[in-house]
Design an enzyme around this catalytic site. Structure first.
Site, short mmCIF file in Angstrom:
data_model
loop_
_atom_site.label_atom_id
_atom_site.label_comp_id
_atom_site.label_asym_id
_atom_site.label_seq_id
_atom_site.Cartn_x
_atom_site.Cartn_y
_atom_site.Cartn_z
NE ARG A 91 -8.81 -6.31 7.86
CZ ARG A 91 -9.49 -7.66 8.11
NH1 ARG A 91 -9.58 -8.15 7.19
NH2 ARG A 91 -10.06 -7.30 9.08
NE ARG A 122 -19.10 3.69 4.64
CZ ARG A 122 -18.95 3.35 5.68
NH1 ARG A 122 -18.47 4.38 6.61
NH2 ARG A 122 -18.76 1.92 5.92
NE ARG A 149 4.12 -6.81 13.09
CZ ARG A 149 5.37 -6.48 13.83
NH1 ARG A 149 6.34 -7.50 13.76
NH2 ARG A 149 5.34 -5.33 14.43
NE ARG A 191 -6.43 -2.87 16.86
CZ ARG A 191 -7.02 -3.79 15.82
NH1 ARG A 191 -7.70 -3.42 15.31
NH2 ARG A 191 -6.39 -4.89 15.57
CD GLU A 248 -4.45 -5.00 18.82
OE1 GLU A 248 -5.70 -4.87 19.09
OE2 GLU A 248 -4.39 -5.70 17.66
CE1 TYR A 301 -6.71 -9.35 9.20
CE2 TYR A 301 -5.33 -8.25 7.59
CZ TYR A 301 -6.04 -8.17 8.74
OH TYR A 301 -6.26 -7.16 9.60
CG ASP A 349 -12.95 -10.10 8.75
OD1 ASP A 349 -11.94 -9.71 9.46
OD2 ASP A 349 -13.12 -9.21 7.63
N1 UDP Z 1 -5.09 0.78 9.02
C1 UDP Z 1 -4.72 1.74 9.14
N2 UDP Z 1 -4.96 2.86 10.07
C2 UDP Z 1 -5.91 2.64 10.99
C3 UDP Z 1 -6.50 1.36 11.02
C4 UDP Z 1 -5.97 0.47 9.86
O1 UDP Z 1 -3.65 2.24 8.32
O2 UDP Z 1 -6.23 3.40 11.76
C5 UDP Z 1 -4.73 -0.41 8.19
C6 UDP Z 1 -3.73 -1.17 8.52
O3 UDP Z 1 -2.88 -1.24 7.13
C7 UDP Z 1 -4.27 -2.39 8.98
C8 UDP Z 1 -5.37 -2.36 8.19
O4 UDP Z 1 -5.69 -1.45 7.86
O5 UDP Z 1 -3.55 -3.39 9.16
C9 UDP Z 1 -6.73 -3.29 8.43
O6 UDP Z 1 -7.13 -2.56 9.64
P1 UDP Z 1 -8.22 -3.41 10.51
O7 UDP Z 1 -9.01 -2.52 11.29
O8 UDP Z 1 -9.42 -4.38 9.37
O9 UDP Z 1 -7.36 -4.58 11.08
P2 UDP Z 1 -7.72 -5.86 12.25
O10 UDP Z 1 -8.91 -5.21 13.01
O11 UDP Z 1 -7.85 -6.95 11.46
O12 UDP Z 1 -6.37 -5.92 12.96
#
Ligand code: UDP
Length: 377
Positions: free
Chosen positions: A177, A181, A256, A287, A308, A356, A358
């Protein structure tokens, strides 16, 4: 009990994006819908409220991003977007790194200054870890993409607390996801269109559902009288959990959950960014959002921050993330086969499809469902 008091064409279970789009499009075609929603508000997890002039996302940060031009045009009928570009900072034990994984991150991690140096570093770490062939799980996928150092500092801790499982037990698509880059670009998404609605997300739903042919009943649980609802309405759109619909007869799908803790501070800039991820294993939250940075709106000298915390899911909690591992995917397929046998029920949304998704994917799926439905009915 008679619920179908107005000769409704559709009962729609859930006022999130799938259900709301369906009701809106049905109304545009002269069809009448009743939406029932368990919660006390519209919008599902997209719901936002305004506090101290700040748009707060009650179910976690939602940034609309898509490459799908028809979906972007569609959502723009209901709101204006503000051009916000998500740029997340990661805090690992006090050190800061840019996300997603890009030349800024590689420079901060290793001091490398060119794409070739960064690629060489990653290749060296991939080899040292002995990763060859198709990655079997999230850990292998992560190391293969960006090497061991970034995996250890920015992924492992975050991922394992986010999912409550070892990274070796998680599917590799989850880490894909995030873009990787080799340019200096901190945009969290690769999509062409991105932003947050200028008046919050809830306004989208108010506008979408403002129609004579749509009625909404909040705080109404389908499961209080499922059989009667099923009997009384000609067509039903169901956006709740697919396993609950079938009374968990093949077993429970796993989800989850997360919970949020907010505080109001007397400042207009506490952390200097909309989202900061805490990527170590020890910090209990993943976060921290500072809402006013999403749209530069808010009363002077007040800021709302939300932490969170991931948590296990049980039936008393909100189901946020489907756990799309092999075991759950197999179980989901059993439920999906069962759902296909129902001739008057359409299932959709993140929980109905156990995906999952978006937001843009839910919008797309809803528009596809609408097209299919109205080609036939
Ligand atoms: N992830 C990570 N470190 C980060 C942010 C994301 O390892 O700092 C991984 C983690 O496994 C997460 C996945 O990337 O579940 C997808 O992150 P995303 O931000 O897309 O998740 P969402 O915002 O949907 O919770």
């Amino acid at each position: 009990m008679n619920y179908n008091t107005k000769n409704y064409d559709y009962l729609i279970v859930g006022a999130g994006p799938f259900g709301a789009i369906f009701a809106h499009e049905a109304a545009a075609r002269g069809k009448r819908s009743l939406i029932i929603e368990r919660r006390s508000h519209l919008g599902g997890n997209m719901y936002t409220h305004k506090e101290n002039g700040i748009n707060v996302h009650d179910y976690g940060a939602h940034i609309f991003h898509t490459d799908n031009k028809p979906v972007w045009d569609y959502v723009n009928q209901f709101t204006e977007f503000n051009g916000y570009i998500n740029q997340v900072v990661a805090n690992f034990k006090g050190d800061l790194y840019n996300l997603p994984f890009n030349m800024n991150t590689f420079y901060q991690m290793w001091g490398v200054k060119t794409p070739a140096e960064a690629q060489a570093k990653i290749a060296e770490q991939r080899e040292a870890a002995g990763i060859t062939g198709t990655p079997k799980n999230l850990e292998e996928q992560a190391i293969s993409l960006i090497g061991t150092d970034i995996y250890e500092k920015l992924i492992k801790g975050y991922t394992e607390k986010q999912w409550g499982r070892k990274a070796t037990e998680l599917p590799s698509f989850i880490i894909r996801r995030l873009p990787t880059r080799f340019i200096f670009d901190n945009n969290y998404f690769n999509h062409r269109y991105q932003g947050v609605p200028v008046d919050g997300y809830t306004a989208i739903f108010d506008k979408m559902l403002d129609h004579d042919l749509i009625d909404v009943q909040l705080e109404t649980d389908f499961f209080n009288d499922k059989d009667t609802y099923l009997a009384e309405f000609p067509r039903i759109v169901y956006t709740g959990m697919i396993d609950q619909f079938f009374d968990y007869k093949f077993g429970e799908l796993e989800y989850r959950s997360v919970r949020f803790e907010s505080e109001v501070l007397p400042t207009d800039n506490a952390q200097g960014n909309a989202v900061i991820n805490y990527t170590d294993a020890e910090t209990p939250y993943t976060r921290v959002m500072e809402w006013r940075h999403f749209d530069q709106k808010g009363d002077a000298n007040v800021s709302i921050l939300t932490r969170e915390y991931p948590q296990d899911w049980d039936r008393s909690k909100e189901a946020y993330y489907p756990v799309n591992d092999e075991k759950n995917s197999t179980l989901f397929k059993q439920y999906r086969a069962e759902a296909k046998k129902l001739d008057k029920v359409i299932m959709g949304g993140r929980l109905g499809n156990y995906q999952y998704y978006d937001m843009d994917q839910v919008f797309h799926a809803a528009l596809v469902a609408v097209e299919k439905e109205f080609a036939q009915h």
